[in-house]
Design an enzyme around this catalytic site. Structure first.
Site, PDB file in Angstrom:
ATOM      1  CD  GLU A   4      -6.645  -3.447  12.382  1.00 16.54           C
ATOM      2  OE1 GLU A   4      -7.775  -3.870  12.685  1.00 16.54           O
ATOM      3  OE2 GLU A   4      -5.709  -4.195  12.059  1.00 16.54           O
ATOM      4  CG  HIS A  24      -6.248  -7.682  12.182  1.00 16.64           C
ATOM      5  ND1 HIS A  24      -6.995  -6.631  11.699  1.00 16.64           N
ATOM      6  CD2 HIS A  24      -6.972  -8.796  11.927  1.00 16.64           C
ATOM      7  CE1 HIS A  24      -8.110  -7.094  11.164  1.00 16.64           C
ATOM      8  NE2 HIS A  24      -8.116  -8.395  11.288  1.00 16.64           N
TER       9      HIS A  24
END
Length: 308
Positions: free
Chosen positions: A211, A249
């Site tokens: 990511e 996150h």
């Protein structure tokens, strides 16, 4: 075979008597995990009944290891106590600490991962779903019923995308799936898992899920170029993420040109990794790679050319 976790693994659960610890201990036991005890100094000496299994509660990780031979711990304790829990486990000699807890301060993560590394304890996480070797053992919160044993190894920053790829590729199955977590500091990296899967004779192909944020995927690409001979397929989340905003996150943040999904995709493709634009397309790439004749997979050919 598998990496890090097998049917022989004996698991302690730090925080087992809390709500999340109780729920997921029951699920781990149902998946066949050999959960041999919980750890809670205030409830030491008690037992907890989970359907057809009674699990003792120990006052410390060291006591749990001495009484049961445990070699894995799964940590469900609150963020303020997570560093102390991992330090205790590492000092007791646990080989693998799976830290599910999210919201751990970065300086605590730095301290706990450094201490564990010095003691020879592998940390998976923090802020991760854990890892599963289907049909053998499940340490964490990954749903055990969405896949079966098979020949794909998976390493992922994202818990949800871990589950989705496991489901998309359920007919082939997985050797081991490892959710390494998406915090800025984690104990096990993509590279660690790539090396372990490369050495695992039962893993034929590796799926890497990354990511935005940081340079872990770029470093993984360099490792693949130099050391990985098995086909690798990847998916990078975050192509539409706005600059300067954390997405999901704590480590998923783009600043300027650093850590973009496009840069990661280009780095991986430059070493012959097929990168899907969606999880479903990523699964199709996996199927194509596994069907390719031996010695003719485009991943391997491109990677050999990159090495040259």
């Amino acid at each position: 075979m598998a990496i890090y976790l097998t049917k022989e693994s004996k698991v302690l659960v730090q925080g087992m008597t809390g709500a999340e610890g109780m729920k997921h201990t029951r699920r781990m036991l149902a998946a066949g995990t050999d959960v041999v005890g919980g750890v809670n100094p205030r409830k030491a000496g008690r037992t907890v009944d989970f359907d057809n299994r009674t699990v003792p509660v120990f006052g410390s990780v060291r006591e749990g290891i001495e009484r049961t031979g445990a070699d894995v711990t799964v940590v469900f304790v609150p963020p303020a106590f997570a560093e102390a829990a991992v330090v205790e486990a590492a000092d007791a000699g646990v080989g693998l600490a799976v830290v599910i807890t999210e919201g751990i301060p970065v300086h605590d993560s730095v301290a706990l991962t450094a201490h564990a590394r010095a003691k020879g304890t592998r940390v998976v996480g923090p802020n991760c779903p854990g890892l599963i070797t289907p049909g053998q053992s499940n340490a964490g919160i990954i749903p055990p019923d969405i896949t079966k044993p098979g020949r794909i190894g998976l390493v992922s920053k994202s818990g949800t995308l871990t589950y989705q790829l496991m489901y998309e590729l359920r007919d082939i199955g997985f050797s081991t799936c490892v959710g390494i977590g998406g915090d800025p500091v984690v104990g096990t990296s993509h590279i660690d898992c790539l090396a372990a899967f490369e050495d695992d004779p039962d893993t034929e192909l590796i799926v890497l899920i990354g990511e935005i944020g940081g340079d872990a995927e770029e470093r993984a690409a360099a490792h693949i170029r130099a050391h990985v001979t098995k086909p690798v397929v990847a998916y990078i989340a975050g192509f539409t993420a706005p600059e300067g905003r954390t997405m999901g996150h704590a480590g998923a943040i783009v600043s300027g040109s650093s850590g973009t999904a496009r840069a990661k995709k280009e780095a991986l493709e430059s070493v012959g990794v097929r990168v899907g634009s969606t999880p479903t397309e990523t699964a199709r790439h996996v199927l194509q790679a596994l069907d390719a004749p031996a010695g003719a997979a485009p991943d391997g050919a491109a990677r050999d050319g990159a090495r040259a």
